[in-house]
Design an enzyme around this catalytic site. Structure first.
Site, mmCIF file in Angstrom:
data_model
loop_
_atom_site.group_PDB
_atom_site.id
_atom_site.type_symbol
_atom_site.label_atom_id
_atom_site.label_comp_id
_atom_site.label_asym_id
_atom_site.label_seq_id
_atom_site.Cartn_x
_atom_site.Cartn_y
_atom_site.Cartn_z
ATOM 1 N N LYS A 164 0.820 -1.222 0.000
ATOM 2 C CA LYS A 164 0.000 0.000 0.000
ATOM 3 C C LYS A 164 0.849 1.266 0.000
ATOM 4 O O LYS A 164 0.326 2.364 0.089
ATOM 5 C CB LYS A 164 -0.934 0.000 1.218
ATOM 6 N N LYS B 161 2.257 2.563 2.241
ATOM 7 C CA LYS B 161 1.902 3.359 3.421
ATOM 8 C C LYS B 161 2.997 3.186 4.463
ATOM 9 O O LYS B 161 3.369 2.059 4.802
ATOM 10 C CB LYS B 161 0.594 2.834 4.043
HETATM 11 N N1 C2G Z 1 -12.650 4.025 7.667
HETATM 12 C C1 C2G Z 1 -13.900 4.616 7.821
HETATM 13 N N2 C2G Z 1 -13.992 5.964 7.919
HETATM 14 C C2 C2G Z 1 -12.881 6.737 7.887
HETATM 15 C C3 C2G Z 1 -11.609 6.142 7.745
HETATM 16 C C4 C2G Z 1 -11.510 4.766 7.640
HETATM 17 O O1 C2G Z 1 -14.935 3.917 7.856
HETATM 18 N N3 C2G Z 1 -13.025 8.095 7.988
HETATM 19 C C5 C2G Z 1 -12.590 2.563 7.534
HETATM 20 C C6 C2G Z 1 -12.027 2.129 6.181
HETATM 21 O O2 C2G Z 1 -13.042 2.174 5.173
HETATM 22 C C7 C2G Z 1 -11.557 0.711 6.477
HETATM 23 C C8 C2G Z 1 -11.124 0.809 7.964
HETATM 24 O O3 C2G Z 1 -11.716 2.011 8.497
HETATM 25 O O4 C2G Z 1 -12.647 -0.203 6.374
HETATM 26 C C9 C2G Z 1 -9.614 0.878 8.118
HETATM 27 O O5 C2G Z 1 -9.148 1.960 7.337
HETATM 28 P P1 C2G Z 1 -7.604 1.930 6.874
HETATM 29 O O6 C2G Z 1 -6.755 1.699 8.058
HETATM 30 O O7 C2G Z 1 -7.361 3.120 5.999
HETATM 31 O O8 C2G Z 1 -7.586 0.585 6.010
HETATM 32 P P2 C2G Z 1 -7.002 0.380 4.521
HETATM 33 O O9 C2G Z 1 -5.661 0.986 4.423
HETATM 34 O O10 C2G Z 1 -8.085 0.788 3.604
HETATM 35 O O11 C2G Z 1 -6.743 -1.208 4.506
HETATM 36 O O12 C2G Z 1 -7.028 -5.611 2.761
HETATM 37 C C10 C2G Z 1 -7.738 -4.410 3.032
HETATM 38 C C11 C2G Z 1 -6.819 -3.318 3.509
HETATM 39 O O13 C2G Z 1 -5.962 -3.783 4.550
HETATM 40 C C12 C2G Z 1 -7.652 -2.122 4.011
#
Ligand code: C2G
Length: 132
Positions: A45, A47
């Site tokens: 990612k 990240k």
């Molecule tokens: N999320 C949310 N609202 C936000 C920020 C995040 O609902 N304002 C949700 C995201 O949609 C996700 C979860 O919180 O379902 C975790 O977000 P992230 O840590 O950004 O996850 P991500 O990097 O999208 O990783 O295999 C799937 C990936 O690992 C998902």
């Protein structure tokens, strides 16, 4: 017992994450969070997380909605995760809408995308702090 699973990085834990975890837990009795490892975050990612996997895991384990935290090391582990953990519900924020529908077809789990919490994200927090 209805088992729910969700995946994410959960860096700099904020109320958007909590809203997601709370709603995911309300869909069952047991919530598994598959937490992206530091290596997976960087390789898959691009990240770089502020908190290490161990610290992010510790934070998640302190949340009343979370029952188990396990590592996410690959995009490809979801099918085996569904089977290994006898998952009933797969839940993600709707920024992922449609991306994991294959899980329903291939494993029979129920796939749900929940509305993201607006105006909050780890990136937003970092940008706001830089502006101060
Ligand atoms: N999320 C949310 N609202 C936000 C920020 C995040 O609902 N304002 C949700 C995201 O949609 C996700 C979860 O919180 O379902 C975790 O977000 P992230 O840590 O950004 O996850 P991500 O990097 O999208 O990783 O295999 C799937 C990936 O690992 C998902």
């Amino acid at each position: 017992m209805k088992r729910v699973i969700t995946y994410g990085t959960f860096d700099m834990l904020h109320y958007g994450h909590i809203n997601l975890l709370k709603r995911a837990k309300q869909m069952g009795d047991y919530l598994i969070v598959v937490l992206s490892s530091d290596e997976f975050n960087w390789e898959a990612k691009q990240k770089k997380t502020y908190f290490s996997f161990e610290k992010r895991k510790q934070l998640l384990e302190a949340i009343r909605y979370v029952d188990l935290v396990i590592p996410e090391n690959s995009w490809d582990q979801k099918i085996s995760d569904m089977q290994a953990w006898q998952v009933d519900e797969f839940v993600m924020g709707d920024d992922w809408a449609g991306k994991f529908d294959y899980l329903a077809e291939q494993t029979g789990v129920n796939v749900t995308y929940l509305a993201r919490t607006p105006e909050i994200s780890t990136t937003q927090i970092k940008n706001d702090l830089n502006r101060k």
